[in-house]
Design an enzyme around this catalytic site. Structure first.
Site, PDB file in Angstrom:
ATOM      1  N   GLY A  41       0.794  -1.229   0.000  1.00  0.00           N
ATOM      2  CA  GLY A  41       0.000   0.000   0.000  1.00  0.00           C
ATOM      3  C   GLY A  41       0.827   1.280   0.000  1.00  0.00           C
ATOM      4  O   GLY A  41       1.969   1.321  -0.475  1.00  0.00           O
ATOM      5  N   HIS A 437      25.594   5.091  29.777  1.00  0.00           N
ATOM      6  CA  HIS A 437      26.215   6.390  29.497  1.00  0.00           C
ATOM      7  C   HIS A 437      27.364   6.200  28.505  1.00  0.00           C
ATOM      8  O   HIS A 437      28.086   5.215  28.609  1.00  0.00           O
ATOM      9  CB  HIS A 437      26.761   6.982  30.807  1.00  0.00           C
ATOM     10  CG  HIS A 437      27.517   8.251  30.618  1.00  0.00           C
ATOM     11  ND1 HIS A 437      26.888   9.437  30.363  1.00  0.00           N
ATOM     12  CD2 HIS A 437      28.853   8.497  30.615  1.00  0.00           C
ATOM     13  CE1 HIS A 437      27.809  10.389  30.228  1.00  0.00           C
ATOM     14  NE2 HIS A 437      29.006   9.843  30.378  1.00  0.00           N
TER      15      HIS A 437
HETATM   16  C1  LIG Z   1       4.685  10.460   2.255  1.00  0.00           C
HETATM   17  C2  LIG Z   1       4.113   9.656   3.410  1.00  0.00           C
HETATM   18  C3  LIG Z   1       4.930   9.303   4.466  1.00  0.00           C
HETATM   19  C4  LIG Z   1       4.420   8.555   5.522  1.00  0.00           C
HETATM   20  N1  LIG Z   1       5.244   8.207   6.555  1.00  0.00           N
HETATM   21  C5  LIG Z   1       4.756   7.495   7.579  1.00  0.00           C
HETATM   22  C6  LIG Z   1       5.598   7.083   8.649  1.00  0.00           C
HETATM   23  O1  LIG Z   1       6.791   7.372   8.669  1.00  0.00           O
HETATM   24  N2  LIG Z   1       5.057   6.345   9.661  1.00  0.00           N
HETATM   25  C7  LIG Z   1       3.732   6.016   9.660  1.00  0.00           C
HETATM   26  O2  LIG Z   1       3.292   5.347  10.601  1.00  0.00           O
HETATM   27  N3  LIG Z   1       2.913   6.369   8.670  1.00  0.00           N
HETATM   28  C8  LIG Z   1       3.390   7.102   7.618  1.00  0.00           C
HETATM   29  N4  LIG Z   1       2.559   7.430   6.597  1.00  0.00           N
HETATM   30  C9  LIG Z   1       1.135   7.031   6.663  1.00  0.00           C
HETATM   31  C10 LIG Z   1       0.979   5.547   6.278  1.00  0.00           C
HETATM   32  O3  LIG Z   1       1.510   5.353   4.993  1.00  0.00           O
HETATM   33  C11 LIG Z   1      -0.498   5.180   6.313  1.00  0.00           C
HETATM   34  O4  LIG Z   1      -1.029   5.508   7.572  1.00  0.00           O
HETATM   35  C12 LIG Z   1      -0.683   3.685   6.091  1.00  0.00           C
HETATM   36  O5  LIG Z   1      -0.176   3.298   4.835  1.00  0.00           O
HETATM   37  C13 LIG Z   1      -2.175   3.324   6.172  1.00  0.00           C
HETATM   38  O6  LIG Z   1      -2.331   1.968   5.963  1.00  0.00           O
HETATM   39  P1  LIG Z   1      -3.699   1.380   5.382  1.00  0.00           P
HETATM   40  O7  LIG Z   1      -3.523  -0.093   5.360  1.00  0.00           O
HETATM   41  O8  LIG Z   1      -4.846   1.948   6.125  1.00  0.00           O
HETATM   42  O9  LIG Z   1      -3.829   1.980   3.905  1.00  0.00           O
HETATM   43  P2  LIG Z   1      -2.871   2.117   2.640  1.00  0.00           P
HETATM   44  O10 LIG Z   1      -1.452   1.866   2.983  1.00  0.00           O
HETATM   45  O11 LIG Z   1      -3.223   3.408   2.010  1.00  0.00           O
HETATM   46  O12 LIG Z   1      -3.326   0.923   1.710  1.00  0.00           O
HETATM   47  C14 LIG Z   1      -4.619   0.861   1.167  1.00  0.00           C
HETATM   48  C15 LIG Z   1      -4.591   0.054  -0.112  1.00  0.00           C
HETATM   49  O13 LIG Z   1      -5.931  -0.142  -0.548  1.00  0.00           O
HETATM   50  C16 LIG Z   1      -5.982  -0.073  -1.964  1.00  0.00           C
HETATM   51  N5  LIG Z   1      -7.356   0.245  -2.371  1.00  0.00           N
HETATM   52  C17 LIG Z   1      -7.987   1.430  -2.280  1.00  0.00           C
HETATM   53  N6  LIG Z   1      -9.268   1.315  -2.716  1.00  0.00           N
HETATM   54  C18 LIG Z   1      -9.421   0.024  -3.092  1.00  0.00           C
HETATM   55  C19 LIG Z   1     -10.512  -0.720  -3.630  1.00  0.00           C
HETATM   56  N7  LIG Z   1     -11.708  -0.174  -3.822  1.00  0.00           N
HETATM   57  N8  LIG Z   1     -10.319  -2.025  -3.926  1.00  0.00           N
HETATM   58  C20 LIG Z   1      -9.115  -2.615  -3.712  1.00  0.00           C
HETATM   59  N9  LIG Z   1      -8.062  -1.961  -3.186  1.00  0.00           N
HETATM   60  C21 LIG Z   1      -8.210  -0.662  -2.877  1.00  0.00           C
HETATM   61  C22 LIG Z   1      -4.954   1.016  -2.272  1.00  0.00           C
HETATM   62  O14 LIG Z   1      -4.488   0.877  -3.616  1.00  0.00           O
HETATM   63  C23 LIG Z   1      -3.875   0.760  -1.244  1.00  0.00           C
HETATM   64  O15 LIG Z   1      -2.837  -0.041  -1.733  1.00  0.00           O
HETATM   65  C24 LIG Z   1       3.054   8.157   5.504  1.00  0.00           C
HETATM   66  C25 LIG Z   1       2.231   8.499   4.432  1.00  0.00           C
HETATM   67  C26 LIG Z   1       2.748   9.233   3.379  1.00  0.00           C
HETATM   68  C27 LIG Z   1       1.858   9.581   2.219  1.00  0.00           C
END
Ligand SMILES: Cc1cc2nc3c(=O)[nH]c(=O)nc-3n(C[C@H](O)[C@H](O)[C@H](O)COP(=O)(O)OP(=O)(O)OC[C@H]3O[C@@H](n4cnc5c(N)ncnc54)[C@H](O)[C@@H]3O)c2cc1C
Length: 450
Positions: A41, A437
């Site tokens: 993701g 330390h």
């Molecule tokens: C530049 C950046 C830096 C970051 N740095 C950090 C960090 O250092 N530490 C941290 O904790 N967090 C960080 N984050 C936040 C972190 O990336 C997200 O909180 C995390 O990825 C969320 O996980 P998730 O599983 O909810 O969703 P996501 O990782 O967004 O994954 C969701 C997936 O669902 C898929 N999807 C969407 N709609 C559909 C659909 N209808 N059908 C099938 N698939 C679908 C998408 O393609 C995606 O691959 C960062 C974010 C960004 C943008």
């Protein structure tokens, strides 16, 4: 029609973790990810991992002046951003292959999932059924009302990783975690960086003293910071640069940049899902859940960035654990209180537990103990003694209720405070412990004597 015990929608940290736990529990599981080869993701492909790879590399350039003072000759240090991109891609491939191995035995489909009814989804024209679902579709960048992403002069964090040369001058619109991290990266590799933040402070979710220290440190290092800044106009000049006007309380700024990075937050990915067909409620764009992470349809759970909890990968992991265990019939609550917030800018910012605003709102009597990095031998050895550690302690019980850090390795050290809070440790108990330390960690111990 294909039938599964559980279908997980979204292949980010939340979705992959859930699918893995369900498989281990003996369930038949399908994992649907929208984009080909996008397992992991946002976090793995365009978020946590690539940003930290870029920041770690640039941190060597940031230390250039200091190590030179210590006798290391690094005069011609420069960044070949194409090579860094290749290295980032190879790291992602490596981590993805480890993740794929963990997902063995799970049927993975690369397609957009949308609900047809409460237990049927459409996946690329094919119908699939399950008794239960976990929605983990994550988030995407929040659009700016006046700055639409054109992938050339106006970029989101995603397009940054396509850059083929280090820009000379950029404007970052949004001074939250993502904006501050990219400001650190670009400034370290020699770009002239300006941040325009709409609210009165950088990192608006942190305590005010942290935000003002960060603003001061950024300015000291040469990053221009404008708060209460509002973009009013932009014009592309000769198809080469972008001229931007923004209003600040003191004056209007008009300047020209290679490009603008828009980083003003994230919005949940819900549009494709046809949630109304599954009777899943949404409020202000977020899927609503109860404390067990069930949506308004009790057979459908939602986790990660798509719900209104902190948009962090570790929150998505935690919620995956809670939701899948509840789906497998336990009754776990999601933990909202002790979530570490981390920003990998320089100096790093991290906090956990209750902040001052929460304690004031809850009318809890607390005292502040604050220790500055300039008292730390290790911070001085590392060449930067800016920042502080602040603990918020219950006046009556001496128990640590919250902690905030700005400075070297704050994103690592915050976990010591996390454990202290979880274990209801008192300040006195920290004083009785032995810290090695010279370390940065001993500053936490030092704080306990204040
Ligand atoms: C530049 C950046 C830096 C970051 N740095 C950090 C960090 O250092 N530490 C941290 O904790 N967090 C960080 N984050 C936040 C972190 O990336 C997200 O909180 C995390 O990825 C969320 O996980 P998730 O599983 O909810 O969703 P996501 O990782 O967004 O994954 C969701 C997936 O669902 C898929 N999807 C969407 N709609 C559909 C659909 N209808 N059908 C099938 N698939 C679908 C998408 O393609 C995606 O691959 C960062 C974010 C960004 C943008």
């Amino acid at each position: 029609m294909k039938k599964f015990d559980v279908i997980v929608i979204g292949g980010g940290p939340g979705g992959c973790k859930s699918a893995g736990i369900l498989k281990k529990a003996g369930k038949s599981v399908a994992l649907i990810e929208k984009y080909e080869d996008w397992i992991g993701g946002t976090c793995l492909n365009e978020g946590c991992i690539p940003t930290k790879q870029y920041l770690d590399t640039s941190s060597y350039m940031q230390k250039k002046d200091y190590v030179q003072k210590c006798g290391l000759h690094v005069e011609n240090m420069s960044l070949d951003i194409k090579t860094l991109k290749q290295q980032k891609d190879s790291l992602i491939a490596q981590l993805k292959s480890g993740l794929s191995a963990k997902l063995k035995g799970i049927e993975i489909f690369f397609a957009t999932a949308s609900f047809i009814n409460e237990n049927t989804i459409n996946v690329n024209g094919e119908q699939m059924q399950a008794e239960k679902f976990i929605i983990a579709t994550g988030s995407t960048h929040r659009p700016h009302p006046n700055l639409s992403i054109d992938k050339k002069f106006i970029l989101s964090s995603k397009e940054i990783f396509d850059l083929e040369k280090v820009p000379k001058k950029i404007l970052i619109v949004g001074g939250g975690a993502i904006g501050c991290e990219f400001a650190t990266f670009f400034h370290s590799v020699g770009t002239n960086v300006t941040i325009a933040e709409f609210t009165p402070t950088l990192v608006p979710n942190e305590d005010k003293d942290v935000a003002t220290t960060l603003e001061r440190e950024f300015k000291k290092r040469g990053i221009d910071v404008y708060v209460n800044a509002n973009i009013t106009k932009h014009t592309i000049i000769d198809n080469e640069n972008i001229e931007v006007c923004f209003a600040t309380p003191k004056k209007e700024i008009v300047d020209t940049y290679d490009f603008i990075l828009v980083s003003i937050g994230r919005i949940p990915n819900i549009v494709d899902l046809n949630l109304e067909n599954a009777k899943v409620h949404v409020e202000k764009g977020f899927i609503t859940t109860n404390e067990y992470l069930q949506t308004s349809n009790s057979n459908i759970y939602a986790i990660g960035d798509v719900i209104r909890t902190p948009a962090l990968a570790h929150m998505a992991f935690h919620e995956a654990f809670i939701a899948t265990n509840n789906l497998l019939s336990t009754n776990l609550h999601v933990s909202k209180q002790n979530v570490p917030f981390v920003t990998f800018c320089e100096p790093q910012v991290a906090s956990v537990g209750k902040n001052e605003k929460m304690l004031q709102n809850e009318a809890i009597n607390y005292r502040v103990v604050k220790n500055f990095y300039k008292t730390s031998a290790k911070a001085k050895i590392m060449g930067d003694d800016s920042g502080f550690i602040k603990l918020l302690v219950d006046t009556k019980t001496d128990v640590i209720l919250g902690g905030v850090m700005i400075g070297h390795e704050a994103t690592e050290m915050i976990h010591e405070v996390l454990i202290a809070i979880e274990e209801e440790t008192t300040l006195q108990e920290i004083s009785n412990m032995i810290f090695a330390h010279p370390t940065l960690s001993e500053s936490l111990w030092d704080t306990s004597f204040l």
